[in-house]
Write a protein that holds these residues in place. Sequence first.
Motif, PDB file in Angstrom:
ATOM      1  N   ALA A 167      -6.325   7.864  -2.209  1.00  0.00           N
ATOM      2  CA  ALA A 167      -5.662   6.586  -2.516  1.00  0.00           C
ATOM      3  C   ALA A 167      -5.222   5.884  -1.237  1.00  0.00           C
ATOM      4  CB  ALA A 167      -4.461   6.831  -3.420  1.00  0.00           C
ATOM      5  N   LEU A 168      -4.721   6.643  -0.271  1.00  0.00           N
ATOM      6  CA  LEU A 168      -4.300   6.050   0.991  1.00  0.00           C
ATOM      7  C   LEU A 168      -5.489   5.429   1.734  1.00  0.00           C
ATOM      8  CD1 LEU A 168      -1.861   5.634   2.863  1.00  0.00           C
ATOM      9  CD2 LEU A 168      -2.490   7.771   3.977  1.00  0.00           C
ATOM     10  N   ALA A 169      -6.613   6.138   1.748  1.00  0.00           N
ATOM     11  CA  ALA A 169      -7.804   5.611   2.414  1.00  0.00           C
ATOM     12  C   ALA A 169      -8.288   4.320   1.747  1.00  0.00           C
ATOM     13  CB  ALA A 169      -8.911   6.659   2.414  1.00  0.00           C
ATOM     14  N   MET A 226      -6.517   2.189  -0.096  1.00  0.00           N
ATOM     15  CA  MET A 226      -5.550   1.104   0.093  1.00  0.00           C
ATOM     16  C   MET A 226      -5.568   0.575   1.528  1.00  0.00           C
ATOM     17  SD  MET A 226      -4.395   0.452  -2.827  1.00  0.00           S
ATOM     18  CE  MET A 226      -2.978  -0.562  -2.584  1.00  0.00           C
ATOM     19  N   VAL A 227      -5.762   1.444   2.503  1.00  0.00           N
ATOM     20  CA  VAL A 227      -5.869   0.985   3.891  1.00  0.00           C
ATOM     21  C   VAL A 227      -7.120   0.133   4.067  1.00  0.00           C
ATOM     22  CG1 VAL A 227      -6.297   1.782   6.257  1.00  0.00           C
ATOM     23  CG2 VAL A 227      -4.469   2.807   4.919  1.00  0.00           C
ATOM     24  N   VAL A 274       1.051   4.126  -2.992  1.00  0.00           N
ATOM     25  CA  VAL A 274       0.737   5.538  -2.754  1.00  0.00           C
ATOM     26  C   VAL A 274       1.926   6.420  -3.139  1.00  0.00           C
ATOM     27  CG1 VAL A 274       0.213   7.227  -0.955  1.00  0.00           C
ATOM     28  CG2 VAL A 274      -1.021   5.081  -1.020  1.00  0.00           C
ATOM     29  N   ALA A 295      -3.770  11.751  -3.035  1.00  0.00           N
ATOM     30  CA  ALA A 295      -2.974  10.895  -2.153  1.00  0.00           C
ATOM     31  C   ALA A 295      -3.792  10.457  -0.946  1.00  0.00           C
ATOM     32  CB  ALA A 295      -1.720  11.620  -1.716  1.00  0.00           C
ATOM     33  N   GLY A 296      -4.561  11.367  -0.376  1.00  0.00           N
ATOM     34  CA  GLY A 296      -5.416  11.008   0.749  1.00  0.00           C
ATOM     35  C   GLY A 296      -6.475   9.987   0.367  1.00  0.00           C
ATOM     36  N   GLU A 345       0.817  -1.196   0.000  1.00  0.00           N
ATOM     37  CA  GLU A 345       0.000   0.000   0.000  1.00  0.00           C
ATOM     38  C   GLU A 345       0.857   1.255   0.000  1.00  0.00           C
ATOM     39  OE1 GLU A 345      -0.434  -2.447   2.214  1.00  0.00           O
ATOM     40  OE2 GLU A 345      -2.386  -3.288   1.759  1.00  0.00           O
ATOM     41  N   ILE A 346       1.921   1.256   0.816  1.00  0.00           N
ATOM     42  CA  ILE A 346       2.792   2.423   0.899  1.00  0.00           C
ATOM     43  C   ILE A 346       3.514   2.654  -0.434  1.00  0.00           C
ATOM     44  CG2 ILE A 346       4.826   3.377   2.045  1.00  0.00           C
ATOM     45  CD1 ILE A 346       3.928   1.901   4.560  1.00  0.00           C
TER      46      ILE A 346
END
Length: 69
Positions: free
Chosen positions: A31-33, A35-36, A7, A28-29, A3-4
């Motif tokens: 995509a991060l949400a 993927m988490v 991103v 980015a926010g 995930e990291i």
Amino acid sequence: MFEIIFVLIFIATLLVTGVTMLTVFAAAGFALAIMVLLGMVGAVIKILPWLIVIAIGIWFFKNHVHTSR
């Protein structure tokens, strides 16, 4: 870890293409949400057999072991 890396590559791609910083942070926010969330779903699927075994064990204990005492 995947995930990291995803991103970071996503952010780098947006910066190289010339998108504004506000759009980069928003993307980015988001995509991060996502993927988490997908990482958590993957973790639950990975431990699902153990959750089923624990649920069967609790049911067996409540219905057969605990009521006989």
